[in-house]
Motif scaffolding. Structure first.
Motif, mmCIF file in Angstrom:
data_model
loop_
_atom_site.group_PDB
_atom_site.id
_atom_site.type_symbol
_atom_site.label_atom_id
_atom_site.label_comp_id
_atom_site.label_asym_id
_atom_site.label_seq_id
_atom_site.Cartn_x
_atom_site.Cartn_y
_atom_site.Cartn_z
ATOM 1 N N VAL A 4 0.856 -1.181 0.000
ATOM 2 C CA VAL A 4 0.000 0.000 0.000
ATOM 3 C C VAL A 4 0.896 1.236 0.000
ATOM 4 O O VAL A 4 1.674 1.453 0.940
ATOM 5 C CB VAL A 4 -0.931 0.025 1.229
ATOM 6 N N LEU A 5 0.799 2.022 -1.062
ATOM 7 C CA LEU A 5 1.606 3.231 -1.201
ATOM 8 C C LEU A 5 0.725 4.429 -0.872
ATOM 9 O O LEU A 5 -0.194 4.767 -1.631
ATOM 10 C CB LEU A 5 2.157 3.349 -2.623
ATOM 11 N N ALA A 6 0.988 5.057 0.264
ATOM 12 C CA ALA A 6 0.170 6.177 0.723
ATOM 13 C C ALA A 6 0.936 7.483 0.588
ATOM 14 O O ALA A 6 2.118 7.562 0.923
ATOM 15 C CB ALA A 6 -0.242 5.972 2.184
ATOM 16 N N SER A 7 0.254 8.506 0.104
ATOM 17 C CA SER A 7 0.832 9.842 0.018
ATOM 18 C C SER A 7 -0.287 10.861 0.158
ATOM 19 O O SER A 7 -1.468 10.518 0.078
ATOM 20 C CB SER A 7 1.563 10.044 -1.315
ATOM 21 N N ARG A 8 0.089 12.116 0.370
ATOM 22 C CA ARG A 8 -0.942 13.143 0.559
ATOM 23 C C ARG A 8 -1.827 13.304 -0.675
ATOM 24 O O ARG A 8 -3.029 13.513 -0.560
ATOM 25 C CB ARG A 8 -0.289 14.483 0.896
ATOM 26 N N SER A 9 -1.237 13.202 -1.856
ATOM 27 C CA SER A 9 -2.017 13.394 -3.080
ATOM 28 C C SER A 9 -2.594 12.100 -3.625
ATOM 29 O O SER A 9 -3.569 12.112 -4.379
ATOM 30 C CB SER A 9 -1.132 14.037 -4.152
ATOM 31 N N ARG A 35 0.059 -7.020 -5.709
ATOM 32 C CA ARG A 35 -1.032 -6.060 -5.600
ATOM 33 C C ARG A 35 -0.471 -4.754 -5.065
ATOM 34 O O ARG A 35 0.131 -4.734 -3.989
ATOM 35 C CB ARG A 35 -2.130 -6.588 -4.675
ATOM 36 N N VAL A 36 -0.639 -3.670 -5.814
ATOM 37 C CA VAL A 36 -0.138 -2.362 -5.408
ATOM 38 C C VAL A 36 -1.336 -1.426 -5.268
ATOM 39 O O VAL A 36 -2.029 -1.145 -6.243
ATOM 40 C CB VAL A 36 0.869 -1.802 -6.433
ATOM 41 N N VAL A 37 -1.580 -0.977 -4.053
ATOM 42 C CA VAL A 37 -2.740 -0.146 -3.734
ATOM 43 C C VAL A 37 -2.270 1.280 -3.459
ATOM 44 O O VAL A 37 -1.318 1.497 -2.702
ATOM 45 C CB VAL A 37 -3.481 -0.698 -2.501
#
Length: 226
Positions: free
Chosen positions: A97-102, A125-127
C-alpha cells in the motif's frame, strides 16, 4: 619537491572537467580523492534482477515478510517509497500500500511513474492511498482501510516527509509544524494506532535523513523533524 607537487596537483584540479563541483579534494600518494559513499560488500547490487535493489535475504527467510497481509509505505509515491516497494516485492511481498498526501506521483522527470507502472505489472497487488501523516484522523483512516481491504497489516515503512525551507529568523510555528507533523508526529500516530489495534507487525521502519546529523542551510525544521 613539495611545492612542485602542489603546483602539479593544483593545475590538474583546475583542468579537471567534472559534472559536479567538488568542494573537498585530497591527493594521497598521487591519487585524487573526493568524498563518496560506497556500498559495503554485503550490500552489493544484485545482478539480473528486475529492480535495482540491494542484495537481501530470500522472502522465506526475511523478517520483513511472513504470510499473507499488507505492507504500508507512507510517502510511498516518492523516490524512497518506490525504491522500498521494489525491494519488498522482490523479496516476495504480495500486497503493498503506497500512501501519500495526493495519492498520485507528482514529481515529473524522475521516472517514478514508469517504476510504479512496473511494480503494478509485477504480479504484486499495489494499492494507492491518500493519507496526510501529520493528521491523526487521516492516519487512523488509512490503517482501517488497509486492514479492511488488504488483510492483516504486516509492516509499516514511514518514509513521508515535507520541506518548508527557510532561515531560522524567517521560520514560525506554522512552518515548523508543516515539516515536523508529517515526519515526527506521523511516526507517533502510526506507532500509537498500530499498537492499540494490536497489529502483528514484522517490522516498523522509520526513515530519517542525513540532515538530522549534518544539518543543511535553511532546513532547521527538517533537521529537527528527522
Amino acid at each position: 619537491d613539495v611545492l612542485t607537487e602542489l603546483s602539479r596537483q593544483l593545475e590538474a584540479e583546475m583542468n579537471t572537467k567534472s559534472s559536479s563541483s567538488q568542494l573537498d579534494v585530497a591527493y594521497l600518494g598521487g591519487r585524487r580523492l573526493v568524498r563518496r559513499l560506497t556500498p559495503s560488500p554485503e550490500h552489493a547490487i544484485k545482478k539480473n534482477t528486475s529492480f535495482p535493489i540491494n542484495d537481501m535475504e530470500s522472502s522465506a527467510e526475511s523478517p520483513l515478510w511472513s504470510g499473507d497481509g499488507a505492507i504500508l509505505i507512507t510517502g510511498g509515491l516518492g523516490g524512497l517509497g518506490i525504491v522500498t516497494a521494489e525491494a519488498l516485492v522482490d523479496m516476495g511481498a504480495r500486497c503493498i500500500v503506497l500512501a501519500s498526501r495526493s495519492g498520485k506521483v507528482k514529481y515529473d522527470g524522475q521516472g517514478l511513474q514508469e517504476r510504479l507502472d512496473a511494480l503494478q505489472a509485477s504480479g504484486a497487488r499495489v494499492v494507492l492511498e491518500q493519507c496526510d501523516t501529520g493528521d491523526e484522523e487521516s492516519v487512523v483512516g488509512v490503517l482501517e482501510r488497509v486492514r479492511r481491504e488488504c488483510g492483516p497489516l504486516r509492516a509499516v515503512v514511514h518514509a513521508a516527509g515535507v520541506l518548508s525551507d527557510g532561515l531560522l529568523r524567517t521560520q514560525d510555528g506554522e512552518s515548523m509544524r508543516r515539516v515536523v507533523d508529517p515526519k515526527a508526529m506521523g511516526a507517533w500516530y502510526l506507532h500509537k494506532h498500530t499498537t492499540e489495534a494490536e497489529d502483528a507487525l514484522d517490522a516498523f521502519v522509520v526513515y530519517s535523513s542525513v540532515a538530522s546529523v549534518f544539518g543543511n542551510v535553511g532546513q532547521g525544521n527538517y533537521s529537527a523533524a528527522n
